[in-house]
Scaffold this motif. Structure first.
Motif, PDB file in Angstrom:
ATOM      1  N   ASP A   1     -62.756   6.940 -11.374  1.00 24.02           N
ATOM      2  CA  ASP A   1     -61.802   6.154 -10.575  1.00 24.02           C
ATOM      3  C   ASP A   1     -62.346   4.751 -10.334  1.00 24.02           C
ATOM      4  OD1 ASP A   1     -60.635   8.917  -8.491  1.00 24.02           O
ATOM      5  OD2 ASP A   1     -59.848   8.089 -10.369  1.00 24.02           O
ATOM      6  N   LEU A   2     -63.631   4.673 -10.046  1.00 22.03           N
ATOM      7  CA  LEU A   2     -64.232   3.359  -9.812  1.00 22.03           C
ATOM      8  C   LEU A   2     -64.195   2.513 -11.080  1.00 22.03           C
ATOM      9  CD1 LEU A   2     -65.714   1.315  -8.085  1.00 22.03           C
ATOM     10  CD2 LEU A   2     -67.842   2.527  -8.545  1.00 22.03           C
ATOM     11  N   ASP A   3     -64.513   3.154 -12.203  1.00 24.71           N
ATOM     12  CA  ASP A   3     -64.451   2.443 -13.486  1.00 24.71           C
ATOM     13  C   ASP A   3     -63.037   1.935 -13.737  1.00 24.71           C
ATOM     14  OD1 ASP A   3     -66.773   4.639 -15.280  1.00 24.71           O
ATOM     15  OD2 ASP A   3     -67.123   2.926 -13.944  1.00 24.71           O
ATOM     16  N   ARG A   4     -62.056   2.757 -13.388  1.00 24.37           N
ATOM     17  CA  ARG A   4     -60.658   2.351 -13.582  1.00 24.37           C
ATOM     18  C   ARG A   4     -60.326   1.165 -12.682  1.00 24.37           C
ATOM     19  NH1 ARG A   4     -56.383   4.228 -16.118  1.00 24.37           N
ATOM     20  NH2 ARG A   4     -57.636   6.001 -16.806  1.00 24.37           N
ATOM     21  N   ALA A   5     -60.812   1.198 -11.448  1.00 26.58           N
ATOM     22  CA  ALA A   5     -60.563   0.082 -10.520  1.00 26.58           C
ATOM     23  C   ALA A   5     -61.156  -1.206 -11.074  1.00 26.58           C
ATOM     24  CB  ALA A   5     -61.161   0.393  -9.153  1.00 26.58           C
ATOM     25  N   ILE A   6     -62.354  -1.103 -11.627  1.00 25.51           N
ATOM     26  CA  ILE A   6     -63.000  -2.281 -12.205  1.00 25.51           C
ATOM     27  C   ILE A   6     -62.213  -2.778 -13.409  1.00 25.51           C
ATOM     28  CG2 ILE A   6     -65.085  -3.089 -13.388  1.00 25.51           C
ATOM     29  CD1 ILE A   6     -66.613  -1.082 -11.514  1.00 25.51           C
ATOM     30  N   ALA A   7     -61.750  -1.855 -14.239  1.00 29.07           N
ATOM     31  CA  ALA A   7     -60.933  -2.244 -15.396  1.00 29.07           C
ATOM     32  C   ALA A   7     -59.649  -2.930 -14.942  1.00 29.07           C
ATOM     33  CB  ALA A   7     -60.616  -1.016 -16.250  1.00 29.07           C
ATOM     34  N   LEU A   8     -59.060  -2.437 -13.845  1.00 27.83           N
ATOM     35  CA  LEU A   8     -57.845  -3.070 -13.309  1.00 27.83           C
ATOM     36  C   LEU A   8     -58.150  -4.494 -12.838  1.00 27.83           C
ATOM     37  CD1 LEU A   8     -56.326  -0.074 -11.290  1.00 27.83           C
ATOM     38  CD2 LEU A   8     -55.353  -1.146 -13.336  1.00 27.83           C
ATOM     39  N   ALA A   9     -59.321  -4.654 -12.220  1.00 27.94           N
ATOM     40  CA  ALA A   9     -59.695  -5.988 -11.735  1.00 27.94           C
ATOM     41  C   ALA A   9     -59.836  -6.967 -12.888  1.00 27.94           C
ATOM     42  CB  ALA A   9     -61.005  -5.915 -10.961  1.00 27.94           C
ATOM     43  N   GLN A  10     -60.168  -6.435 -14.064  1.00 25.04           N
ATOM     44  CA  GLN A  10     -60.405  -7.306 -15.214  1.00 25.04           C
ATOM     45  C   GLN A  10     -59.148  -7.588 -16.028  1.00 25.04           C
ATOM     46  OE1 GLN A  10     -63.632  -4.853 -16.705  1.00 25.04           O
ATOM     47  NE2 GLN A  10     -65.139  -6.406 -16.137  1.00 25.04           N
ATOM     48  N   VAL A  11     -58.021  -7.007 -15.624  1.00 20.09           N
ATOM     49  CA  VAL A  11     -56.750  -7.321 -16.293  1.00 20.09           C
ATOM     50  C   VAL A  11     -56.411  -8.772 -15.966  1.00 20.09           C
ATOM     51  CG1 VAL A  11     -54.264  -6.870 -16.301  1.00 20.09           C
ATOM     52  CG2 VAL A  11     -55.897  -4.951 -16.234  1.00 20.09           C
ATOM     53  N   PRO A  12     -56.061  -9.577 -16.976  1.00 22.94           N
ATOM     54  CA  PRO A  12     -55.812 -11.005 -16.719  1.00 22.94           C
ATOM     55  C   PRO A  12     -54.780 -11.231 -15.625  1.00 22.94           C
ATOM     56  CG  PRO A  12     -55.773 -10.563 -19.076  1.00 22.94           C
ATOM     57  CD  PRO A  12     -55.932  -9.228 -18.401  1.00 22.94           C
ATOM     58  N   ASP A  13     -55.070 -12.158 -14.730  1.00 25.68           N
ATOM     59  CA  ASP A  13     -54.164 -12.558 -13.649  1.00 25.68           C
ATOM     60  C   ASP A  13     -54.137 -11.621 -12.457  1.00 25.68           C
ATOM     61  OD1 ASP A  13     -51.442 -14.205 -15.442  1.00 25.68           O
ATOM     62  OD2 ASP A  13     -53.382 -14.902 -14.678  1.00 25.68           O
ATOM     63  N   VAL A  14     -54.695 -10.419 -12.602  1.00 26.49           N
ATOM     64  CA  VAL A  14     -54.650  -9.470 -11.484  1.00 26.49           C
ATOM     65  C   VAL A  14     -55.534  -9.945 -10.338  1.00 26.49           C
ATOM     66  CG1 VAL A  14     -55.608  -7.222 -10.787  1.00 26.49           C
ATOM     67  CG2 VAL A  14     -53.969  -7.347 -12.661  1.00 26.49           C
ATOM     68  N   ILE A  15     -55.037  -9.782  -9.120  1.00 29.41           N
ATOM     69  CA  ILE A  15     -55.880  -9.929  -7.936  1.00 29.41           C
ATOM     70  C   ILE A  15     -56.126  -8.517  -7.432  1.00 29.41           C
ATOM     71  CG2 ILE A  15     -56.066 -10.835  -5.589  1.00 29.41           C
ATOM     72  CD1 ILE A  15     -53.974 -12.955  -6.366  1.00 29.41           C
ATOM     73  N   LEU A  16     -57.383  -8.093  -7.452  1.00 30.53           N
ATOM     74  CA  LEU A  16     -57.697  -6.762  -6.952  1.00 30.53           C
ATOM     75  C   LEU A  16     -58.206  -6.892  -5.523  1.00 30.53           C
ATOM     76  CD1 LEU A  16     -58.105  -3.642  -8.103  1.00 30.53           C
ATOM     77  CD2 LEU A  16     -60.389  -4.189  -7.347  1.00 30.53           C
ATOM     78  N   THR A  17     -57.509  -6.252  -4.596  1.00 28.97           N
ATOM     79  CA  THR A  17     -57.923  -6.315  -3.196  1.00 28.97           C
ATOM     80  C   THR A  17     -58.537  -4.979  -2.810  1.00 28.97           C
ATOM     81  OG1 THR A  17     -55.713  -5.608  -2.523  1.00 28.97           O
ATOM     82  CG2 THR A  17     -56.131  -7.975  -2.597  1.00 28.97           C
ATOM     83  N   THR A  18     -59.567  -5.032  -1.992  1.00 27.23           N
ATOM     84  CA  THR A  18     -60.294  -3.805  -1.675  1.00 27.23           C
ATOM     85  C   THR A  18     -60.971  -3.922  -0.321  1.00 27.23           C
ATOM     86  OG1 THR A  18     -62.159  -2.406  -2.334  1.00 27.23           O
ATOM     87  CG2 THR A  18     -62.290  -4.714  -2.958  1.00 27.23           C
TER      88      THR A  18
ATOM     89  N   ALA B   1     -50.249   1.452  -9.181  1.00 25.35           N
ATOM     90  CA  ALA B   1     -51.013   0.603 -10.103  1.00 25.35           C
ATOM     91  C   ALA B   1     -51.430   1.370 -11.349  1.00 25.35           C
ATOM     92  CB  ALA B   1     -52.242   0.030  -9.408  1.00 25.35           C
ATOM     93  N   ALA B   2     -51.754   2.640 -11.176  1.00 22.11           N
ATOM     94  CA  ALA B   2     -52.202   3.428 -12.333  1.00 22.11           C
ATOM     95  C   ALA B   2     -51.096   3.506 -13.383  1.00 22.11           C
ATOM     96  CB  ALA B   2     -52.633   4.821 -11.900  1.00 22.11           C
ATOM     97  N   ARG B   3     -49.840   3.624 -12.913  1.00 24.72           N
ATOM     98  CA  ARG B   3     -48.715   3.672 -13.858  1.00 24.72           C
ATOM     99  C   ARG B   3     -48.379   2.279 -14.388  1.00 24.72           C
ATOM    100  NH1 ARG B   3     -45.078   8.642 -11.304  1.00 24.72           N
ATOM    101  NH2 ARG B   3     -46.041   8.076  -9.330  1.00 24.72           N
ATOM    102  N   ALA B   4     -48.482   1.266 -13.518  1.00 25.23           N
ATOM    103  CA  ALA B   4     -48.113  -0.091 -13.923  1.00 25.23           C
ATOM    104  C   ALA B   4     -49.120  -0.691 -14.901  1.00 25.23           C
ATOM    105  CB  ALA B   4     -47.998  -0.986 -12.694  1.00 25.23           C
ATOM    106  N   PHE B   5     -50.386  -0.296 -14.778  1.00 28.93           N
ATOM    107  CA  PHE B   5     -51.433  -0.880 -15.629  1.00 28.93           C
ATOM    108  C   PHE B   5     -52.240   0.236 -16.290  1.00 28.93           C
ATOM    109  CE2 PHE B   5     -50.818  -5.163 -14.196  1.00 28.93           C
ATOM    110  CZ  PHE B   5     -50.372  -5.033 -12.885  1.00 28.93           C
ATOM    111  N   PRO B   6     -51.710   0.813 -17.354  1.00 27.64           N
ATOM    112  CA  PRO B   6     -52.439   1.922 -18.011  1.00 27.64           C
ATOM    113  C   PRO B   6     -53.618   1.411 -18.835  1.00 27.64           C
ATOM    114  CG  PRO B   6     -50.352   1.468 -19.148  1.00 27.64           C
ATOM    115  CD  PRO B   6     -50.456   0.472 -18.031  1.00 27.64           C
ATOM    116  N   VAL B   7     -54.721   1.118 -18.161  1.00 28.59           N
ATOM    117  CA  VAL B   7     -55.877   0.555 -18.866  1.00 28.59           C
ATOM    118  C   VAL B   7     -56.683   1.657 -19.533  1.00 28.59           C
ATOM    119  CG1 VAL B   7     -56.131  -1.514 -17.467  1.00 28.59           C
ATOM    120  CG2 VAL B   7     -57.143   0.614 -16.667  1.00 28.59           C
ATOM    121  N   ASP B   8     -57.363   1.277 -20.597  1.00 31.64           N
ATOM    122  CA  ASP B   8     -58.276   2.212 -21.268  1.00 31.64           C
ATOM    123  C   ASP B   8     -59.611   2.191 -20.556  1.00 31.64           C
ATOM    124  OD1 ASP B   8     -57.048   1.725 -24.588  1.00 31.64           O
ATOM    125  OD2 ASP B   8     -57.170   3.593 -23.415  1.00 31.64           O
ATOM    126  N   VAL B   9     -60.083   3.373 -20.183  1.00 37.09           N
ATOM    127  CA  VAL B   9     -61.361   3.425 -19.497  1.00 37.09           C
ATOM    128  C   VAL B   9     -62.284   4.382 -20.256  1.00 37.09           C
ATOM    129  CG1 VAL B   9     -62.501   3.913 -17.311  1.00 37.09           C
ATOM    130  CG2 VAL B   9     -60.168   3.070 -17.306  1.00 37.09           C
TER     131      VAL B   9
END
Lengths: 371, 337
Positions: A80-97, A305-313
């Motif tokens: 889950d943490l790896d996924r959060a980091i991958a989400l933060a690295q999606v261009p333009d995303v602001i990840l708040t935590t 977010a998990a559905r909106a940004f299906p990143v590869d982890v």
């Protein structure tokens, strides 16, 4: 936040930190406790408070306190943490935590390191702050990393409802929220550590209600005392458990009655019910625990977010040598881990238990329970 | 050592100390710098005087906060560092890095405030510099001030001077500045009537040294707070420190804000307070002198220096338990639940 009525808070603090009352409670515990009592405080905030006020130094040898998995940052699974980091690295995303999460090491890096490398990671104090950021920057997707138990999840649910009402289209939540009674069952079912009593989490139980802990005496014959976070609250709860252990009695006692009711907080539970559904989720240290997490309902899929940004982890990697899992299950004391204070320190943490303010290892290190 | 600068590297705790030790100390090494005092006492042989020199940079955001602004803070901070060497601050330099687009009115307010603060402290700004960086490359204003003073004769104050038996004095309430600034910063608005305690402490130090000339240590607990200062002195002098939590003065509003956010008031920044380690024979007079001064009215005796547990700071908690007061790591991160 509301204005602080300093005088009344001061008197509350004085009331619940009165040294004479504390002395009397500690003396009562020492007198009553004749047999070993291994008590688990589920909540990391309790571990922190216990050590911060120096409570172990006031207790007899018969009372053994174990920290449980009530540190939401600590039990966030590596994947889950790896996924959060991958989400933060999606261009333009602001990840708040929430703040604590940013320093936890993931399989490859932490959120703080991702931030230093250019990801837009922002610490917020409340999910409403994240929603405000989304409203102020409509062109950028804002993801809120939802970490926390039943105390925090209702706030997140309310924020999703507020986003819906305001028609916000760029706000999503990555939910890693978890439920505490199922984790408690998992510890007891595993049978790795023999517990004589549970100090019930005060803020969680304010939401879910004292009745939610009845399964402990009824199914496991284990007493539970719900405690607040002031030193007198904790001493009262410990005394209550010691008395029940001595009498061979199992019950749920509420020593935090100023906040906790039998039925919990209805509006909070209603918000949870509306936005989230129960899911099987992975806990660090436990693997997948059935019906122990919260996922956004289909009706709120557009806020997921998990559905909106299906990143590869890539598959999560274990933190070498880290025994956080055993600490979280109450099997290992922080001081029993070979890495504790030698290799693993708050400055150079191997695992999340040393990073988070609610982590057992961090509390032990910080307040001096060193080898 | 990390390969990227993080915010915690500037937060006054362990990470910053490590950065100083590993990146700055060796290439710049010299006997004076090696002492790692906040202001360095330097001998000028021919004049038989000891000077104290200090420098500090101010990057605070917001520029204006309840009880102060970056201008007055830049004067107070450096005046205080020089004063903590047991020296009379005389002269300051001021370097400005201004961001393109900064409103002139803002700069004027800041500089006026610096002037007022310098006059009130009895110091002169004698040299300066200005640079402008492109929009987006600064935070409005960054200020560096360097300060120069003369160490009072007969005074030997330094981080290695603490001795077992010394009394630990604190000049007033802790946490005011950090919480006042936090209350203004974006994302955290709550109503308090709390002001930063930003103030020049050289007058207070004079009053203290008048009656306690053998004071061993003086330190102002800025970033990292009281906890950082006590730990630094304990480590530098190889002594233990024991404090009484209930004796440390904290304003109710600060205590309340810290409770809500999960902060320890001992780790929150102050800009107008000092910690003094005073030999027991001079402690009573020292405390009276602090309390008699407008900036030390809430002064308290908070603990003692001991020979045991060298390098460790222990506290007796409000309920009579015992705990370690650890060196704060870096940035303060509020709790989750």
């Amino acid at each position: 936040m509301e204005g602080l009525r300093a005088v009344s808070l001061e008197s509350i603090l004085a009331q619940f930190r009165d040294p004479d009352a504390a002395r009397a409670l500690a003396a009562a515990i020492r007198t009553r406790s004749t047999r070993p009592a291994r008590l688990m405080e589920f909540c990391g905030g309790h571990t922190h408070a216990i050590l911060r006020f120096g409570i172990p130094s006031l207790l007899p040898e018969t009372v053994d306190l174990r920290s449980g998995p009530g540190c939401p940052v600590c039990v966030t699974a590596a994947g889950d943490l790896d996924r959060a980091i991958a989400l933060a690295q999606v261009p333009d995303v602001i990840l708040t935590t929430f703040g604590d999460m940013i320093r936890v090491p993931g399989s490859r890096l932490s959120l703080a390191q991702a931030k230093a490398q250019g990801a837009d990671v922002r610490v917020v104090y409340s999910p409403l702050d994240a929603l405000r950021i989304a409203q102020e920057t409509p062109a950028r997707p804002v993801i809120f990393l939802g970490v926390g138990f039943e105390t925090t999840a209702p706030m997140v649910a309310s924020t999703v409802l507020a986003a819906e009402a305001a028609g916000v289209r760029n706000f999503t939540v990555f939910s890693t929220h978890k439920l505490t009674p199922p984790a408690t069952r998992a510890i007891l079912a595993a049978g790795e550590v023999a517990l004589d009593g549970i100090i019930g989490p005060g803020h969680v139980t304010t939401v879910i209600g004292a009745a939610a802990w009845r399964f402990l005496p009824q199914e496991y014959a284990i007493p539970c005392a719900i405690a607040g976070f002031e030193p007198l609250d904790l001493l009262r709860a410990i005394l209550s458990l010691v008395e029940m252990v001595e009498q061979g009695r199992a019950d749920v006692t509420n020593t935090y009655a100023r906040s906790v009711r039998l039925e919990g907080n209805a509006p909070a539970l209603a918000a949870l019910e509306r936005v989230f559904e129960v899911a099987d989720v992975e806990w660090r240290g436990f693997g997948v625990v059935p019906a122990s997490g919260l996922a956004l309902r289909e009706a709120y899929a557009r806020f997921d977010a998990a559905r909106a940004f299906p990143v590869d982890v890539p598959p999560a990697k274990e933190l070498p040598g880290c025994r956080c899992g055993e600490v979280l299950r109450g099997v290992l004391l922080p001081t029993e881990c070979a890495l504790f204070a030698r290799v693993c320190t708050p400055q150079n943490p191997t695992g999340p238990c040393m990073v988070s303010a609610e982590g057992a290892c961090a509390a032990y290190y910080r307040y001096g329970e060193r080898i | 050592m990390e390969n990227v600068i993080r915010l915690s590297h500037g937060a006054g705790g362990r990470m910053m100390n490590d950065l100083i030790r590993e990146v700055f100390a060796t290439p710049l090494d010299n006997p004076i710098l090696r002492q790692m005092a906040d202001a360095s006492a330097c001998n000028l042989q021919s004049a038989n005087l000891q000077f104290a020199i200090s420098t500090d940079s101010f990057v605070i955001n917001p520029l204006f906060f309840p009880g102060g602004d970056i201008g007055s803070l830049s004067v107070h901070g450096t005046v205080n560092d020089v004063a903590m060497a047991g020296a009379r601050p005389l002269w300051l330099t001021a370097g400005f890095i201004l961001e393109e687009g900064l409103e002139m009115g803002v700069l004027e307010r800041v500089v006026r405030s610096m002037g007022e603060a310098a006059r009130a402290a009895g110091v002169q700004v004698v040299a300066g510099d200005t640079k402008v960086v492109e929009r987006g490359h600064g935070d409005g204003i960054y200020i560096n001030t360097a300060g120069f003073g003369v160490v009072r004769e007969g005074v030997h104050v330094g981080p290695q001077e603490a001795r077992a038996g010394d009394v630990v004095l604190l000049s007033g309430t802790v946490g005011d500045h950090g919480i006042a600034v936090l209350s203004q910063r974006e994302g955290l608005r709550f109503e308090t009537d709390l002001l930063s305690d930003s103030a020049a402490l050289n007058g207070l130090v004079e009053a203290l040294l008048d009656v306690a000339p053998h004071t061993h240590c003086l330190r102002d607990p800025t970033r990292g707070g009281l906890a950082a200062v006590l730990n630094e002195l304990a480590a530098a002098s190889n002594v233990g420190v024991e404090i009484e939590e209930a004796a440390v003065p904290v304003r109710p509003a600060v205590a309340a804000a810290c409770e809500m956010l999960g902060f320890d008031p001992f780790t929150v920044a102050n800009e107008g307070k000092l910690v003094a380690f005073v030999p027991s024979g001079e402690a009573q007079a020292a405390l009276a002198a602090l309390r008699a001064h407008p900036l030390g009215q809430d002064a308290a005796r908070i603990g003692t220096v001991v020979a045991e547990h060298a390098g460790l700071v222990l506290a007796r908690t409000a309920i009579g338990g015992r705990r370690v007061v650890d060196m704060p790591l870096g940035e303060l991160l509020p709790r989750i639940c």
